[in-house]
Design a protein around this motif. Structure first.
Motif, PDB file in Angstrom:
ATOM      1  N   GLU A  73      -1.948  13.394   4.644  1.00 21.99           N
ATOM      2  CA  GLU A  73      -0.853  13.231   3.697  1.00 21.99           C
ATOM      3  C   GLU A  73       0.376  14.004   4.183  1.00 21.99           C
ATOM      4  N   ILE A  88       0.782   9.840   6.643  1.00 26.28           N
ATOM      5  CA  ILE A  88       1.042   8.800   5.653  1.00 26.28           C
ATOM      6  C   ILE A  88       2.531   8.816   5.326  1.00 26.28           C
ATOM      7  N   GLN A  99       4.333   6.164   3.690  1.00 25.15           N
ATOM      8  CA  GLN A  99       4.162   4.829   3.122  1.00 25.15           C
ATOM      9  C   GLN A  99       5.461   4.126   2.768  1.00 25.15           C
ATOM     10  N   HIS A 129       7.137  -0.180   2.653  1.00 22.89           N
ATOM     11  CA  HIS A 129       7.566  -0.829   1.413  1.00 22.89           C
ATOM     12  C   HIS A 129       8.526  -1.973   1.752  1.00 22.89           C
ATOM     13  N   HIS A 132       9.155  12.429   1.642  1.00 20.48           N
ATOM     14  CA  HIS A 132       9.047  10.999   1.967  1.00 20.48           C
ATOM     15  C   HIS A 132      10.395  10.291   1.843  1.00 20.48           C
ATOM     16  N   LEU A 156       0.293   0.760  -1.096  1.00 21.91           N
ATOM     17  CA  LEU A 156       0.881   1.270   0.136  1.00 21.91           C
ATOM     18  C   LEU A 156      -0.063   2.176   0.928  1.00 21.91           C
ATOM     19  N   HIS A 157      -0.984   2.872   0.264  1.00 23.82           N
ATOM     20  CA  HIS A 157      -1.949   3.664   1.026  1.00 23.82           C
ATOM     21  C   HIS A 157      -2.916   2.750   1.783  1.00 23.82           C
ATOM     22  N   GLU A 170      -2.184  -0.254   2.782  1.00 23.67           N
ATOM     23  CA  GLU A 170      -1.388  -0.805   3.880  1.00 23.67           C
ATOM     24  C   GLU A 170      -1.238   0.209   5.010  1.00 23.67           C
ATOM     25  N   SER A 171      -1.097   1.486   4.651  1.00 21.93           N
ATOM     26  CA  SER A 171      -0.990   2.540   5.670  1.00 21.93           C
ATOM     27  C   SER A 171      -2.267   2.609   6.496  1.00 21.93           C
TER      28      SER A 171
END
Length: 315
Positions: free
Chosen positions: A102, A129, A131, A135, A189, A267-268, A270-271
């Motif tokens: 993270e 991560i 993310q 997006h 982020h 999104l996690h 997808e990551s």
């Protein structure tokens, strides 16, 4: 082929998103660690996973699995408090596993160099991560900016106010030595996303830096950014208060609102897909944002001078 995962920080807020991502990508969580044992969420995904409350026994378990070539862990996911990321990434690399961590990857920029050395020694990789880079609205904005050949400098206002209760300041998150402070804990982020789209930092000014809020100005290669981050409910604008919203998130580019409040739930996952496909964001991709928040944390605020966020007039 299914990959075997271990996870550090299983009782934390973000851990369920990692468990869900491991499950939805068709992989297996075989071991988890947390000093707190309120981890019943594991049953929703991997009830057969081994669980440890002591890092020494967890490390020993991963070492035993490593020595059994059929059972070794392929990835270690790190969801622990920010100040422990560096140590836990090293634990994963030492056990011959790739690491998914993270944000922030680490608190200090120089820690990245040590991790890069261990990457080279072990042949394993560290992934962060990030993310927002996945997006759809952010990707569309990046493409739009890259297509603009006019050389214009964009004016950006970033506002993120997310109400937090008293518990926050009793937890590790309220300790800047452990969390990195507001800019690191809730802002990194956004800073990563902005420098990814608008280029490297040329100037970094801090107007306000307190335990529950921070604000400043970033001059990027292609943008001027006024930013405000706050945990204080009293800083919410009237539009949020009237709707009973505890969180207000806004990014405007030349006065135009960028809508990205939706589309976060996957999104996690997808990551993880991105990483497993060999396209993950590594140490160098994380460096700029870590340098930004470290500079914010270590410099003296200048007060309400220069080009500051308009909300500061009311704070």
């Amino acid at each position: 082929m299914s990959k075997r995962f271990a996870l550090i920080g299983a009782a934390g807020y973000i851990a369920p998103r990692h468990m869900k991502a491991i499950s939805e990508t068709g992989n297996e969580l075989v071991a988890a660690l947390d000093p707190f044992d309120s981890v019943g969420i594991i049953d929703s995904f991997f009830p057969q996973a081994d669980f440890f409350t002591e890092p020494e026994r967890f490390d020993r378990h991963l070492d035993k699995l490593r020595r059994s070539s059929d059972n070794k862990v392929d990835y270690v996911s790190v969801c622990s408090p920010n100040y422990l990321h560096d140590a836990h990434i090293r634990l994963g690399l030492r056990n011959d596993a790739h690491v998914i961590c993270e944000k922030p990857l680490v608190l200090n920029p120089w820690n990245l160099d040590g991790l890069a050395e261990i990457e080279n020694e072990t042949g394993k990789k560290v992934f962060n991560i990030l993310q927002l880079r996945l997006h759809s609205s952010i990707i569309a904005l990046k493409k739009k900016i890259e297509a603009d050949r006019s050389g214009k400098i964009y004016d950006i206002d970033l506002t993120y106010i997310t109400s937090r209760g008293k518990w926050y300041f009793y937890s590790w998150k309220g300790n800047p030595a452990k969390s990195g402070g507001v800019a690191t804990n809730i802002g990194i982020h956004f800073f990563d996303m902005l420098q990814w789209i608008f280029g490297d930092v040329q100037q970094n000014i801090v107007h306000l830096n307190e335990s529950d809020k921070a604000a400043g100005f970033l001059q990027l290669k292609n943008a001027r950014v006024r930013w405000l981050l706050s945990l204080d409910r009293k800083d919410l604008p009237s539009v949020a208060v009237e709707k009973g919203m505890p969180t207000y998130r806004s990014i405007t580019v030349n006065g135009e609102e960028i809508e990205f409040s939706c589309g976060f739930t996957q999104l996690h996952t997808e990551s993880y897909k991105h990483i497993l496909a060999g396209k993950g964001f590594g140490i160098e991709e994380a460096r700029n944002s870590i340098q930004i928040v470290h500079a914010i944390r270590t410099q003296k605020p200048v007060g309400l001078t220069g080009d500051y966020h308009p909300f500061l007039k009311k704070i």
